[in-house]
Design an enzyme around this catalytic site. Structure first.
Site, PDB file in Angstrom:
ATOM      1  N   LYS A 110       0.803  -1.235   0.000  1.00 16.53           N
ATOM      2  CA  LYS A 110       0.000   0.000   0.000  1.00 16.53           C
ATOM      3  C   LYS A 110       0.833   1.281   0.000  1.00 16.53           C
ATOM      4  O   LYS A 110       0.388   2.304  -0.513  1.00 16.53           O
ATOM      5  CB  LYS A 110      -0.957   0.000   1.198  1.00 16.53           C
ATOM      6  CG  LYS A 110      -2.137  -0.930   1.029  1.00 16.53           C
ATOM      7  CD  LYS A 110      -3.056  -0.858   2.240  1.00 16.53           C
ATOM      8  CE  LYS A 110      -4.476  -1.252   1.844  1.00 16.53           C
ATOM      9  NZ  LYS A 110      -5.430  -1.064   2.952  1.00 16.53           N
ATOM     10  N   ASN A 160      -5.183   2.128  -1.838  1.00 19.03           N
ATOM     11  CA  ASN A 160      -5.846   0.812  -1.861  1.00 19.03           C
ATOM     12  C   ASN A 160      -6.497   0.508  -3.208  1.00 19.03           C
ATOM     13  O   ASN A 160      -6.951  -0.607  -3.433  1.00 19.03           O
ATOM     14  CB  ASN A 160      -6.864   0.663  -0.716  1.00 19.03           C
ATOM     15  CG  ASN A 160      -8.240   1.182  -1.072  1.00 19.03           C
ATOM     16  OD1 ASN A 160      -8.370   2.194  -1.757  1.00 19.03           O
ATOM     17  ND2 ASN A 160      -9.270   0.504  -0.609  1.00 19.03           N
ATOM     18  N   ASP A 178     -10.654   3.371   1.812  1.00 19.75           N
ATOM     19  CA  ASP A 178     -10.925   2.612   3.047  1.00 19.75           C
ATOM     20  C   ASP A 178     -11.653   3.453   4.094  1.00 19.75           C
ATOM     21  O   ASP A 178     -12.665   3.025   4.649  1.00 19.75           O
ATOM     22  CB  ASP A 178      -9.612   2.089   3.645  1.00 19.75           C
ATOM     23  CG  ASP A 178      -9.074   0.880   2.891  1.00 19.75           C
ATOM     24  OD1 ASP A 178      -9.857   0.194   2.219  1.00 19.75           O
ATOM     25  OD2 ASP A 178      -7.859   0.628   2.997  1.00 19.75           O
ATOM     26  N   GLY A 205      -2.170   1.464  10.132  1.00 15.77           N
ATOM     27  CA  GLY A 205      -2.596   1.905   8.804  1.00 15.77           C
ATOM     28  C   GLY A 205      -4.101   2.110   8.701  1.00 15.77           C
ATOM     29  O   GLY A 205      -4.571   3.078   8.089  1.00 15.77           O
ATOM     30  N   ALA A 206      -4.866   1.226   9.317  1.00 15.87           N
ATOM     31  CA  ALA A 206      -6.322   1.329   9.227  1.00 15.87           C
ATOM     32  C   ALA A 206      -6.808   2.583   9.952  1.00 15.87           C
ATOM     33  O   ALA A 206      -7.688   3.309   9.466  1.00 15.87           O
ATOM     34  CB  ALA A 206      -6.965   0.082   9.831  1.00 15.87           C
TER      35      ALA A 206
HETATM   36  P1  ATR Z   1      -3.606  -2.149  10.605  1.00 18.58           P
HETATM   37  O1  ATR Z   1      -2.876  -1.979   9.311  1.00 18.58           O
HETATM   38  O2  ATR Z   1      -4.760  -3.097  10.551  1.00 18.58           O
HETATM   39  O3  ATR Z   1      -3.982  -0.853  11.219  1.00 18.58           O
HETATM   40  P2  ATR Z   1      -1.310  -2.341  12.387  1.00 18.58           P
HETATM   41  O4  ATR Z   1      -0.673  -1.252  11.617  1.00 18.58           O
HETATM   42  O5  ATR Z   1      -0.500  -3.538  12.746  1.00 18.58           O
HETATM   43  O6  ATR Z   1      -2.582  -2.924  11.601  1.00 18.58           O
HETATM   44  O7  ATR Z   1      -1.961  -1.701  13.706  1.00 18.58           O
HETATM   45  C1  ATR Z   1      -2.412  -2.470  14.778  1.00 18.58           C
HETATM   46  C2  ATR Z   1      -2.946  -1.563  15.881  1.00 18.58           C
HETATM   47  O8  ATR Z   1      -3.353  -2.374  16.992  1.00 18.58           O
HETATM   48  C3  ATR Z   1      -1.906  -0.580  16.414  1.00 18.58           C
HETATM   49  O9  ATR Z   1      -2.541   0.598  16.830  1.00 18.58           O
HETATM   50  C4  ATR Z   1      -1.362  -1.363  17.624  1.00 18.58           C
HETATM   51  O10 ATR Z   1      -0.774  -0.563  18.622  1.00 18.58           O
HETATM   52  P3  ATR Z   1       0.826  -0.216  18.539  1.00 18.58           P
HETATM   53  O11 ATR Z   1       0.957   0.875  17.530  1.00 18.58           O
HETATM   54  O12 ATR Z   1       1.192   0.211  19.903  1.00 18.58           O
HETATM   55  O13 ATR Z   1       1.515  -1.485  18.104  1.00 18.58           O
HETATM   56  C5  ATR Z   1      -2.625  -1.968  18.157  1.00 18.58           C
HETATM   57  N1  ATR Z   1      -2.361  -3.108  19.042  1.00 18.58           N
HETATM   58  C6  ATR Z   1      -2.002  -4.358  18.674  1.00 18.58           C
HETATM   59  N2  ATR Z   1      -1.844  -5.144  19.771  1.00 18.58           N
HETATM   60  C7  ATR Z   1      -2.095  -4.349  20.858  1.00 18.58           C
HETATM   61  C8  ATR Z   1      -2.121  -4.565  22.288  1.00 18.58           C
HETATM   62  N3  ATR Z   1      -1.824  -5.774  22.828  1.00 18.58           N
HETATM   63  N4  ATR Z   1      -2.437  -3.514  23.086  1.00 18.58           N
HETATM   64  C9  ATR Z   1      -2.730  -2.304  22.553  1.00 18.58           C
HETATM   65  N5  ATR Z   1      -2.745  -2.049  21.222  1.00 18.58           N
HETATM   66  C10 ATR Z   1      -2.431  -3.043  20.384  1.00 18.58           C
END
Ligand code: ATR
Length: 280
Positions: A71, A92, A108, A137-138
């Site tokens: 992306k 996207n 998105d 990213g989301a």
């Molecule tokens: P996407 O592309 O779907 O947004 P991502 O970039 O991996 O996926 O983002 C995942 C999100 O879930 C992030 O905000 C992440 O927080 P961090 O930036 O601190 O990693 C959050 N997340 C994942 N596991 C977590 C946990 N155990 N507690 C709090 N936040 C979590």
């Protein structure tokens, strides 16, 4: 638009792509409108992305969707990228223009907003403060799209504060950062709550988010759709809040892409929802 009688191909570039529901959506619409064409999955490893993108026009594709991990990487391979996709920092959807040049979009966030409006027509991005959990990213797609659609107070909270700061820097004054430990306080007075973390998805721990301070008239969205109702959405629904899962984003982001590729703006019908439900 090319000759409408020509077989039209669009597809998804990603690595991996096998799990995608996009073929079900676009092939359903192609069949519904009697448009000769096909939406195809293209597993493209990162080192082959540039060659694949260069081939889009030569192969006569109408365009493609782009997913992880391409992306961001696709930006320099496109002839133009629209403003919102730039602010989101991710593309996207790619449209192959009549002259063979490539334009990138990101539907998105707008897809998610549309699904909220479908569920609660009196809610708008400027109805009141918004709390977004997560800063991946989301989240960035949702926050940038909310701001572009008039939201003036978006509270972003994330375990890793720097990533929330990056979103604030990219999107501007509408975004305020809330420390992750204070996320419950940030429920006060909001009109919308969105979960854009992976917490609550299949195989992940649930999100810890007591909802006692959530206003009853706030709409609650979760970008997750496996499971279809996360513990957060179940808790919100139990106290009477309108809730929306991530399937609405998937369906609504596809509509403008289909329109750009095939020249018809499709609808999300019960038959399409049933076709998607059958894939779970
Ligand atoms: P996407 O592309 O779907 O947004 P991502 O970039 O991996 O996926 O983002 C995942 C999100 O879930 C992030 O905000 C992440 O927080 P961090 O930036 O601190 O990693 C959050 N997340 C994942 N596991 C977590 C946990 N155990 N507690 C709090 N936040 C979590």
């Amino acid at each position: 638009m090319t000759n409408p009688h020509e077989f039209g191909i669009a597809g998804l570039l990603g690595w991996p792509v096998a799990h995608s529901r996009s073929p079900v959506i676009h092939n359903h619409w192609l069949a519904q409108f009697g448009i000769p064409g096909r939406y195809v999955l293209f597993p493209v490893p990162p080192e082959k992305l540039e060659a694949a993108v260069r081939g889009l026009s030569a192969l006569g594709l109408r365009g493609c969707n782009v997913t992880t991990p391409h992306k961001q990487a696709i930006f320099p391979m496109l002839d133009r990228v629209d403003d919102l996709a730039r602010r989101i920092g991710a593309v996207n959807t790619v449209v192959v223009e009549k002259d063979g040049t490539l334009t990138g979009f990101n539907n998105d966030g707008n897809g998610f907003i549309q699904s909220l409006r479908d569920a609660k027509p009196d809610w708008r991005p400027d109805s009141g403060p918004i709390l977004v959990l997560g800063a991946g990213g989301a989240s960035r797609a949702v926050v940038a799209s909310l701001a572009a659609q008039g939201a003036t107070e978006i509270r972003v909270t994330n375990r890793t504060r720097e990533k929330a700061q990056e979103i604030a820097d990219a999107v501007g004054a509408a975004v305020g950062i809330v420390p992750w430990e204070q996320r419950e306080d940030a429920l006060d007075g909001i009109a919308m709550l969105a979960n854009a973390t992976s917490l609550g998805s299949a195989g992940k721990p649930p999100l810890e988010m007591p909802l006692d301070r959530l206003p009853r008239d706030a709409i609650v969205g979760d970008l997750i759709y496996v499971p279809p109702e996360t513990p957060l959405l179940a808790a919100a629904r139990a106290r009477g809040n309108v809730t929306v899962n991530g399937l609405g984003l998937l369906l609504n982001q596809a509509r403008p892409a289909f329109n750009a590729w095939f020249g018809v703006m499709p609808e999300i019908t019960p038959a399409l929802r049933a076709a998607i439900a059958a894939t779970f």
